[in-house]
Write an enzyme that holds these catalytic residues in place. Sequence first.
Site, PDB file in Angstrom:
ATOM      1  N   LYS A 176      21.557  34.365 -41.006  1.00  0.00           N
ATOM      2  CA  LYS A 176      21.115  35.153 -39.855  1.00  0.00           C
ATOM      3  C   LYS A 176      19.795  35.835 -40.191  1.00  0.00           C
ATOM      4  O   LYS A 176      19.759  36.811 -40.942  1.00  0.00           O
ATOM      5  CB  LYS A 176      22.142  36.242 -39.483  1.00  0.00           C
ATOM      6  CG  LYS A 176      21.797  36.871 -38.150  1.00  0.00           C
ATOM      7  CD  LYS A 176      22.294  38.276 -37.967  1.00  0.00           C
ATOM      8  CE  LYS A 176      21.289  39.330 -38.315  1.00  0.00           C
ATOM      9  NZ  LYS A 176      20.073  39.382 -37.498  1.00  0.00           N
ATOM     10  N   GLU A 251      20.688  43.670 -51.638  1.00  0.00           N
ATOM     11  CA  GLU A 251      19.311  43.999 -52.045  1.00  0.00           C
ATOM     12  C   GLU A 251      18.791  44.964 -50.998  1.00  0.00           C
ATOM     13  O   GLU A 251      18.541  44.573 -49.857  1.00  0.00           O
ATOM     14  CB  GLU A 251      18.434  42.734 -52.059  1.00  0.00           C
ATOM     15  CG  GLU A 251      18.963  41.573 -52.882  1.00  0.00           C
ATOM     16  CD  GLU A 251      18.756  41.777 -54.377  1.00  0.00           C
ATOM     17  OE1 GLU A 251      18.133  42.776 -54.764  1.00  0.00           O
ATOM     18  OE2 GLU A 251      19.243  40.938 -55.147  1.00  0.00           O
ATOM     19  N   CYS A 285       9.654  45.659 -49.844  1.00  0.00           N
ATOM     20  CA  CYS A 285      10.582  46.604 -50.473  1.00  0.00           C
ATOM     21  C   CYS A 285      10.089  47.038 -51.851  1.00  0.00           C
ATOM     22  O   CYS A 285      10.471  48.088 -52.356  1.00  0.00           O
ATOM     23  CB  CYS A 285      11.964  45.971 -50.584  1.00  0.00           C
ATOM     24  SG  CYS A 285      11.902  44.360 -51.402  1.00  0.00           S
ATOM     25  N   GLU A 388      12.404  56.351 -47.531  1.00  0.00           N
ATOM     26  CA  GLU A 388      11.636  55.111 -47.409  1.00  0.00           C
ATOM     27  C   GLU A 388      10.917  55.070 -46.063  1.00  0.00           C
ATOM     28  O   GLU A 388      11.547  55.177 -45.015  1.00  0.00           O
ATOM     29  CB  GLU A 388      12.575  53.908 -47.532  1.00  0.00           C
ATOM     30  CG  GLU A 388      11.827  52.603 -47.625  1.00  0.00           C
ATOM     31  CD  GLU A 388      12.739  51.384 -47.646  1.00  0.00           C
ATOM     32  OE1 GLU A 388      13.719  51.358 -46.873  1.00  0.00           O
ATOM     33  OE2 GLU A 388      12.467  50.449 -48.420  1.00  0.00           O
TER      34      GLU A 388
HETATM   35  P1  NDP Z   1      17.976  46.193 -41.689  1.00  0.00           P
HETATM   36  O1  NDP Z   1      18.924  46.723 -42.678  1.00  0.00           O
HETATM   37  O2  NDP Z   1      17.809  46.914 -40.400  1.00  0.00           O
HETATM   38  O3  NDP Z   1      18.320  44.698 -41.300  1.00  0.00           O
HETATM   39  C1  NDP Z   1      18.488  43.677 -42.247  1.00  0.00           C
HETATM   40  C2  NDP Z   1      19.295  42.559 -41.628  1.00  0.00           C
HETATM   41  O4  NDP Z   1      20.626  43.039 -41.403  1.00  0.00           O
HETATM   42  C3  NDP Z   1      18.782  42.117 -40.274  1.00  0.00           C
HETATM   43  O5  NDP Z   1      18.963  40.721 -40.144  1.00  0.00           O
HETATM   44  C4  NDP Z   1      19.677  42.888 -39.329  1.00  0.00           C
HETATM   45  O6  NDP Z   1      19.764  42.324 -38.058  1.00  0.00           O
HETATM   46  C5  NDP Z   1      20.999  42.816 -40.055  1.00  0.00           C
HETATM   47  N1  NDP Z   1      21.988  43.812 -39.658  1.00  0.00           N
HETATM   48  C6  NDP Z   1      21.810  44.965 -38.966  1.00  0.00           C
HETATM   49  N2  NDP Z   1      23.002  45.607 -38.785  1.00  0.00           N
HETATM   50  C7  NDP Z   1      23.951  44.833 -39.378  1.00  0.00           C
HETATM   51  C8  NDP Z   1      25.366  44.945 -39.533  1.00  0.00           C
HETATM   52  N3  NDP Z   1      26.053  45.985 -39.060  1.00  0.00           N
HETATM   53  N4  NDP Z   1      26.011  43.978 -40.206  1.00  0.00           N
HETATM   54  C9  NDP Z   1      25.337  42.929 -40.738  1.00  0.00           C
HETATM   55  N5  NDP Z   1      24.001  42.760 -40.599  1.00  0.00           N
HETATM   56  C10 NDP Z   1      23.311  43.692 -39.938  1.00  0.00           C
HETATM   57  O7  NDP Z   1      16.584  46.067 -42.450  1.00  0.00           O
HETATM   58  P2  NDP Z   1      15.189  45.705 -41.843  1.00  0.00           P
HETATM   59  O8  NDP Z   1      15.266  44.365 -41.164  1.00  0.00           O
HETATM   60  O9  NDP Z   1      14.682  46.869 -41.074  1.00  0.00           O
HETATM   61  O10 NDP Z   1      14.328  45.503 -43.187  1.00  0.00           O
HETATM   62  C11 NDP Z   1      13.726  46.530 -43.861  1.00  0.00           C
HETATM   63  C12 NDP Z   1      14.586  47.015 -44.999  1.00  0.00           C
HETATM   64  O11 NDP Z   1      14.885  45.954 -45.884  1.00  0.00           O
HETATM   65  C13 NDP Z   1      13.894  48.059 -45.849  1.00  0.00           C
HETATM   66  O12 NDP Z   1      14.786  49.097 -46.149  1.00  0.00           O
HETATM   67  C14 NDP Z   1      13.532  47.301 -47.104  1.00  0.00           C
HETATM   68  O13 NDP Z   1      13.378  48.121 -48.231  1.00  0.00           O
HETATM   69  C15 NDP Z   1      14.668  46.372 -47.230  1.00  0.00           C
HETATM   70  N6  NDP Z   1      14.311  45.238 -48.069  1.00  0.00           N
HETATM   71  C16 NDP Z   1      14.860  45.125 -49.325  1.00  0.00           C
HETATM   72  C17 NDP Z   1      14.493  44.103 -50.167  1.00  0.00           C
HETATM   73  C18 NDP Z   1      15.096  43.951 -51.533  1.00  0.00           C
HETATM   74  O14 NDP Z   1      14.968  42.867 -52.113  1.00  0.00           O
HETATM   75  N7  NDP Z   1      15.751  44.949 -52.093  1.00  0.00           N
HETATM   76  C19 NDP Z   1      13.486  43.109 -49.758  1.00  0.00           C
HETATM   77  C20 NDP Z   1      12.988  43.322 -48.429  1.00  0.00           C
HETATM   78  C21 NDP Z   1      13.387  44.347 -47.627  1.00  0.00           C
HETATM   79  P3  NDP Z   1      18.720  42.662 -36.868  1.00  0.00           P
HETATM   80  O15 NDP Z   1      17.558  43.384 -37.450  1.00  0.00           O
HETATM   81  O16 NDP Z   1      18.368  41.313 -36.383  1.00  0.00           O
HETATM   82  O17 NDP Z   1      19.464  43.476 -35.888  1.00  0.00           O
END
Ligand code: NDP
Length: 484
Positions: A176, A251, A285, A388
């Site tokens: 997803k 992650e 990130c 963040e």
């Molecule tokens: P989110 O946590 O908002 O979303 C990540 C993914 O999870 C999206 O596909 C989102 O769907 C999905 N999601 C949202 N709610 C749920 C749920 N209840 N159950 C399962 N999946 C869900 O992160 P962002 O997309 O805003 O990305 C930014 C964040 O990611 C930052 O905090 C960044 O630091 C972190 N990040 C970490 C990395 C690492 O390697 N540690 C690398 C890159 C980013 P949708 O958005 O489609 O609703």
Amino acid sequence: MKTNAKIRNFIAGQFVEPVGGKYLDNIEPATGKAYSQVADSDSRDVELAVAAAEKAFANWSRTAAAERSRILLRVADLIERDLEKFGRAESIDTGKPLSLAHILDIPRAVANFRFFATAILHTESEAHITDGVAFNYTLHQPRGIAGLISPWNLPLYLLSWKIAPAIAVGNTAIAKPSELTPMTAFLLCEVCAEAGLPNGVLNVVHGTGPNVGAAITTHPKIGTISFTGGTVTGRKVAEACAPLFKKVSLELGGKNPNIVFADADLDAAITGSVRSSFANQGQICLCGSRVFVERSAYKDFVDRFIDKTSKLKVGDPLDEKTDQGAIVNKAQLDKIKFYVDLAQKEGGKITLGGSVPKSINERCQSGYFFPPTIITDLPVSCRTNREEIFGPVITITPFDNEEEVIGYANDTEYGLASSVWTQNLNRAHRVAEKIHTGTVWVNCWLVRDLRVPFGGMKASGVGREGGEEALRFFTEPKNVCIAK
Ligand code: NDP
């Protein structure tokens, strides 16, 4: 890629409408306008994907490693063939500069497929001899269906980092992507079909986190979850998976320290720090959003850092000369503005940037742009320095000695990555040992060897992926004990 194209789900090797028939607008961040539509799926679509993945697992898990490898190498070749198309799609979908998509995102997706396609040809299994009693060996078997959930900042880069190891070892997968940036996942499905990946091995279900992500994390037949995203969402994922005893890798977010000692090669430290602060508009990130500089070098560093940052060109992501493109959406832009206001209320001084640029060009009039922003004079423990922001906003703080800056670096709930700039080798080893982050870069940033373990400590995540860690995560170790 056609304008107003409909991005449908990919299930059992076919592009299919979401069961509910609903779509969301897919907005181009640089223009603020919808340029395609993406399936707004729900648990019914996840059910269909589970059925396809379950059916495909029987054969795929028994397919010879050499054959799985051949198909994944073909996927890599096809992405590379279409690099221009993938890069342009990623740039339009995310707002990142076209040049960055071409040199970072898409080549990394190619490398991910190549790396894991060949890694599975070189694995070994442990044997343990129990003196005079038994002989043990370990099987590493695919676990079944893997649920792979990824964010919007590095869409294909991160999704392929999960898909490649998951299916290379013989699992089937349901991925997803973020609904904000679904386009390259859609293109990847086309490429997988062309490469001859058997139907149902990779399924992509588009839609929102609450509808699709949650349906994946709570589905009893999806036993492995690899999630990259924010810490708040990561907690929800962990809560959903725990009662079902799923194997989970998280992650999550970061608030990474970037430490510059006075004995550093300042030219290299400044060039590296500008990159680690603002690459991809600060939406990586691993970006170093808290810069700490030893007091004797502070003024020189800040002046030169501001000078170099001010030369970054904020512009249309599709312009080859652009260094800084658009922010991914309005919500993220509003979040950045909120933190820049908060920083000022907390006593911070904006030394560069801080407000939305007047105009980019005709095409990008309604896009979401924010310039590289540098804030000084903030206390280490304020909210701006702890939470963040995930945008082109960094703080710079002076420090007096090694012990003090290690305390500053560790004074956060996060523990993802750090950078240390020094020419003193002993100091580099000492500081690296004491910093609580999953990765410590010394005199570099974002050097990512695919073999090394990758992940965060504390609120930045649970578990490690990358290289051998990923192969182990996506397999089940089984001990076979044979009596002598
Ligand atoms: P989110 O946590 O908002 O979303 C990540 C993914 O999870 C999206 O596909 C989102 O769907 C999905 N999601 C949202 N709610 C749920 C749920 N209840 N159950 C399962 N999946 C869900 O992160 P962002 O997309 O805003 O990305 C930014 C964040 O990611 C930052 O905090 C960044 O630091 C972190 N990040 C970490 C990395 C690492 O390697 N540690 C690398 C890159 C980013 P949708 O958005 O489609 O609703």
